[in-house]
Design a protein around this motif. Structure first.
Motif, short mmCIF file in Angstrom:
data_model
loop_
_atom_site.label_atom_id
_atom_site.label_comp_id
_atom_site.label_asym_id
_atom_site.label_seq_id
_atom_site.Cartn_x
_atom_site.Cartn_y
_atom_site.Cartn_z
N LYS B 53 71.58 62.28 -49.41
CA LYS B 53 70.73 61.23 -48.82
C LYS B 53 69.42 61.81 -48.31
N ARG B 54 69.48 62.98 -47.66
CA ARG B 54 68.27 63.55 -47.10
C ARG B 54 67.30 64.04 -48.19
N LEU B 55 67.86 64.53 -49.29
CA LEU B 55 67.00 65.09 -50.33
C LEU B 55 66.16 64.01 -51.00
N GLU B 56 66.65 62.78 -50.95
CA GLU B 56 65.84 61.69 -51.52
C GLU B 56 64.47 61.61 -50.85
N LEU B 57 64.40 62.14 -49.62
CA LEU B 57 63.15 62.05 -48.85
C LEU B 57 62.14 63.12 -49.24
N VAL B 58 62.56 64.15 -49.94
CA VAL B 58 61.68 65.31 -50.17
C VAL B 58 61.57 65.61 -51.66
N ARG B 60 59.82 67.44 -53.52
CA ARG B 60 59.61 68.78 -54.09
C ARG B 60 60.90 69.62 -54.16
N PHE B 61 61.92 69.22 -53.40
CA PHE B 61 63.20 69.93 -53.54
C PHE B 61 63.90 69.61 -54.86
N THR B 62 63.40 68.62 -55.56
CA THR B 62 64.01 68.25 -56.84
C THR B 62 63.20 68.79 -58.03
N TRP B 63 62.01 69.30 -57.76
CA TRP B 63 61.17 69.79 -58.86
C TRP B 63 61.63 71.16 -59.34
N LYS B 64 61.09 71.58 -60.50
CA LYS B 64 61.31 72.96 -60.93
C LYS B 64 59.98 73.57 -61.37
N LEU B 65 60.01 74.85 -61.69
CA LEU B 65 58.78 75.55 -62.08
C LEU B 65 58.56 75.49 -63.58
N LYS B 66 57.32 75.41 -63.97
CA LYS B 66 56.95 75.68 -65.36
C LYS B 66 56.05 76.90 -65.31
N GLU B 67 56.55 78.03 -65.83
CA GLU B 67 55.75 79.26 -65.75
C GLU B 67 54.80 79.36 -66.95
N VAL B 68 53.69 80.02 -66.74
CA VAL B 68 52.68 80.17 -67.78
C VAL B 68 52.99 81.46 -68.55
N PRO B 69 52.96 81.41 -69.89
CA PRO B 69 53.33 82.59 -70.68
C PRO B 69 52.64 83.87 -70.21
N LEU B 70 53.42 84.95 -70.15
CA LEU B 70 52.94 86.28 -69.78
C LEU B 70 52.39 86.35 -68.36
N ALA B 165 72.89 60.58 -36.53
CA ALA B 165 71.58 60.10 -36.99
C ALA B 165 71.65 59.76 -38.48
N ASP B 166 70.90 58.76 -38.90
CA ASP B 166 70.88 58.50 -40.34
C ASP B 166 69.51 58.76 -40.95
N ARG B 167 68.60 59.35 -40.17
CA ARG B 167 67.30 59.78 -40.68
C ARG B 167 67.00 61.14 -40.06
N PRO B 168 66.22 61.99 -40.70
CA PRO B 168 65.85 63.24 -40.03
C PRO B 168 64.96 62.96 -38.82
N MET B 169 64.89 63.91 -37.92
CA MET B 169 64.15 63.69 -36.67
C MET B 169 62.66 63.40 -36.92
N VAL B 170 62.11 64.08 -37.91
CA VAL B 170 60.71 63.84 -38.25
C VAL B 170 60.66 63.62 -39.76
N VAL B 171 59.95 62.62 -40.19
CA VAL B 171 59.75 62.45 -41.63
C VAL B 171 58.25 62.55 -41.89
N PRO B 172 57.78 63.78 -42.11
CA PRO B 172 56.34 63.96 -42.29
C PRO B 172 55.85 63.14 -43.48
N GLU B 173 54.64 62.67 -43.36
CA GLU B 173 54.05 61.87 -44.43
C GLU B 173 53.99 62.63 -45.75
N VAL B 174 53.85 63.97 -45.62
CA VAL B 174 53.67 64.76 -46.84
C VAL B 174 54.88 64.70 -47.76
N TYR B 175 56.03 64.22 -47.22
CA TYR B 175 57.19 64.09 -48.10
C TYR B 175 56.92 63.12 -49.23
N ASP B 176 55.93 62.26 -48.98
CA ASP B 176 55.66 61.19 -49.91
C ASP B 176 54.84 61.67 -51.11
N GLU B 177 55.15 62.86 -51.59
CA GLU B 177 54.38 63.42 -52.70
C GLU B 177 54.73 62.71 -54.01
#
Lengths: 470, 470
Positions: B53-58, B60-70, B165-177
């Motif tokens: 439930k908490r991860l739905e809020l963030v 970038r925790f669900t993203w992965k990396l795409k590395e550039v060759p070499l 609690a059913d929400r984190p203490m602070v939900v920074p706006e930046v989560y809304d990426e």
């Protein structure tokens, strides 16, 4: 003690180091369930002592690798003055209730992690918290350390035939190896140049025969090859770093009855069970191919009186008749294919791994194998998966006093193959470990359930034949 | 939702990926002791749900990396359609009796293993079997994912101020990426060429100022540098892959009393405790150097109103007066050095990590850092070890209902440094995690015992002063 000399790994051992990539590691493992109920003094401390005493017998478990810069040549075994066996033994636990499934999850995680090449290449994990007062042991040994068929593996040194033995059951003479000397810079250079020139000569030879021919020969070496085309299924793709383990068990008695009944080998019955289970698994997923799956079986090339520790292994490939609906016809076809493949190995099959070791430097091989990993879902496939049948142990074994209940072998996944089936018969059962890439085989325990079911199917079919014959 | 664009990692984040070597990984960790006694429904399944439930809020925790060759350019964050948070949560146990020492051993092993770069860069390990009905959580997050001081780390999202609690203490706006778009080949090429040309320009600039000058500036930026020479001690050598954790705890009240008494900062008292403990440790080993040890302290360069998730960190180096025998004189010197170092950071110190990120491609940086690792016992040393003081949490926290008892932070070991001291104040105590390379610090728990002893020593000295003053 003989005066020591430098000890460079032979190609057959070195290849297990060079073939390691970011996603595929060449160590073998085993998860062993232990029952300490008849050994009241059994403890972690006692186990550590036991390992310490036994390791004194096997010098090479204390050595470490000295790698040659840029992988220009095979590494050397050298003495490891910092060696402390206690650093290789870890204590861990499984979440309660500690079922076989929970144990397998933990062992899978441990199996995913590479061995640290700056140390001696083995690890032991003593696992507490298993249900019914049992405990477990996860063992990890690098495949370059020794050939499983040499009879001198870590498990052989640790296991006993009685709870209170103070020596291993067999102490092969080869344990008496002299500690190798660290090679001098001059030796590194001289050997490197000599080996490089030999490799170039071998490479020219191998290339001259043509790569396609090499591959065909490796697969069959006959004019009409035994293996024509390997179909691609869902577990033949690009490997991830993840590993999973599932376990199945067959009653040895039943397998032996069927072997007698059909006049085939135990291994043929096992392969028929594997075939039937895979057939059902692929049908469930609606992807059973028209062509039969092809398995690769490691075969020891070791002479009966050869006790050397080096790897002496080749591969035989054989189709396992997954396209055949009738269990008895399937077994008959497997039996015929297996006989033919064995003849071919005897006639001297082409060993592609050894050919690579002979003709490519470890560094160059690493690069090629790494590239093959990335092309895991498009390159040619030598087989769908490996089925490995390791030595049988008909009598109970003991580890530091605790009885060995179950052996769950874990193995290496090769490029493009998300499944490995390793089989070991122990006492009155056949223990089967399925090592998988869970990204390609997410339901390994489900697949494992089909193994005993497949044996029942074969038994029913046999009874049908008997019935009709009456 | 804004229309998505490609998201290339800024230099400050990318550097944490590029600096990883075979022996040194740039993830941070924490071992948290949980007390579920007041939460009868607490369970592994409930914990997994909570994380989901908490991860739905963030995003970038669900993203992965795409590395550039070499490693030609910084990687990109891209969407991960295969993301499943359950694959990142593991269940494990600690051998009975499950003491803090046993927990630390398990966490050390987990901390040694690199994060899999083909996945989202975090892991959670739920640890059962801890003594007194407790359980524990080991968290691992890659440092490139976000700056600890942004207040939006994994622990902040998971932890609550109340058990239900059913929400984190602070939900920074930046989560809304917005989910970043996968860069096109054209973008990869265009950005790569642009960034390469900028890096060349920056490199010419940095080289023009001279590498030695750069290093001196990084260390002090004054004409008579604060840090003159860093003595080499037994934990300044070539890193192994091994990690160890030990833990110490100080009563916050006592530290605050001393802070008031001497009119210094809490951080000065903590550094004085660190200094005294290290002084005693090195004297035990007969290797206390004549020059004072130098610690490196990460400092946030983040403005108070800046909620961006990117890393904004620089380092300040200061000598900690281990050459001074008197505890009060030691504290006074540390206080003075610390004030001076802070002024220098404010005046704009030279950030060598950022300079590297600005002027070298990730691939080139990896090669240089790898070479430095191999020369870990001979290269110049910017400091003996890192002391990192992370944000304080004065009130109790809860995780899926269970009360957080103790926070044991684990951190990154830099090239040549086998010790890291990370400090976090929680409720009424100061929790201190010692992350070590056990090859260089084999007795970390012994060192940890000196921390409370050092605080007592300082207290006695203060009483002596009070006494004398009366």
């Amino acid at each position: 003690m003989t005066s020591s000399s430098a000890y460079q790994l032979p190609d057959g051992d070195s290849v297990f180091l060079a073939m390691e990539t970011d996603v595929s590691k060449a160590h073998i493992g085993s998860l062993t369930l232990l029952d300490p109920s008849s050994s009241p003094d059994f403890s972690f401390a006692g186990f550590v002592d036991h390992v310490g005493k036994r390791l004194e017998l096997v010098p090479r478990f204390t050595w470490k690798l000295k790698e040659v810069p840029l992988g220009f040549d095979n590494p050397y075994w050298v003495e490891n003055p910092d060696f402390d066996y206690r650093k290789h033994i870890h204590r861990i636990a499984v979440p309660s209730p500690g079922s076989v499934q929970e144990l397998a999850k933990l062992a899978s995680y441990l199996h995913e992690q590479p061995l640290d090449r700056s140390r001696s290449l083995w690890e032991l994990w003593f696992i507490e918290g298993v249900a019914d007062g049992k405990c477990a042991l996860y063992m990890k040994v690098h495949h370059c350390l020794m050939d499983g068929a040499s009879g001198a593996g870590l498990s052989e040194v640790l296991a006993d035939l009685t709870p209170d033995a103070d020596r291993p059951m067999v102490v092969p003479e080869v344990y008496d190896e002299a500690t190798p000397r660290e090679p001098t810079s001059w030796e590194l250079l001289r050997n490197g140049l000599r080996n490089d020139s030999n490799r170039r000569r071998a490479l020219v030879g191998h290339l001259g025969r043509g790569l396609k021919e090499m591959a065909l020969e490796a697969l069959g070496q006959s004019e009409a090859p035994l293996v024509d085309e390997v179909p691609r299924v869902s577990f033949n793709g690009q490997l991830s770093k993840r590993r999973g383990l599932a376990y199945a068990s067959l009653p040895l008695e039943k397998v032996k009855d069927l072997k007698k009944h059909f006049d085939v080998k135990v291994n043929d019955v096992v392969l028929a069970v594997v075939s039937s289970a895979l057939r059902r698994y692929l049908r469930d997923r609606d992807e059973l191919p028209e062509q039969p799956l092809v398995v690769m079986c490691p075969v020891s090339t070791r002479a009966a009186d050869d006790a050397k520790l080096e790897n002496q292994i080749t591969q035989m490939s054989l189709p396992i008749a997954t396209d055949e609906g009738d269990p008895i016809a399937r077994l008959a076809e497997i039996h015929a294919n297996s006989n033919r493949a064995k003849e071919e190995v005897k006639a001297g099959s082409f060993d592609i791994l050894n050919a690579m070791g002979e003709s490519l430097s470890p560094g160059l091989m690493s690069m090629l194998v790494g590239a093959a990993d990335l092309a895991g879902d498009s390159g040619p496939l030598p087989g769908n998966f490996v089925v490995s049948n390791v030595r049988a142990t008909p009598v109970p074994l003991y580890l530091a006093g605790a009885r060995v209940d179950t052996l769950m072998p874990m193995s290496v996944l090769a490029t493009g193959q998300g499944l490995n089936v390793t089989v070991v018969s122990y006492c009155d059962k056949i223990d089967i470990g399925l090592t998988v890439d869970p990204e390609m085989v997410p339901d390994a325990w489900h697949l494992a359930e089909y193994f005993p079911a497949a044996l029942d199917e074969l038994e029913s079919a046999a009874e049908g034949v008997v019935h009709r014959a009456r």
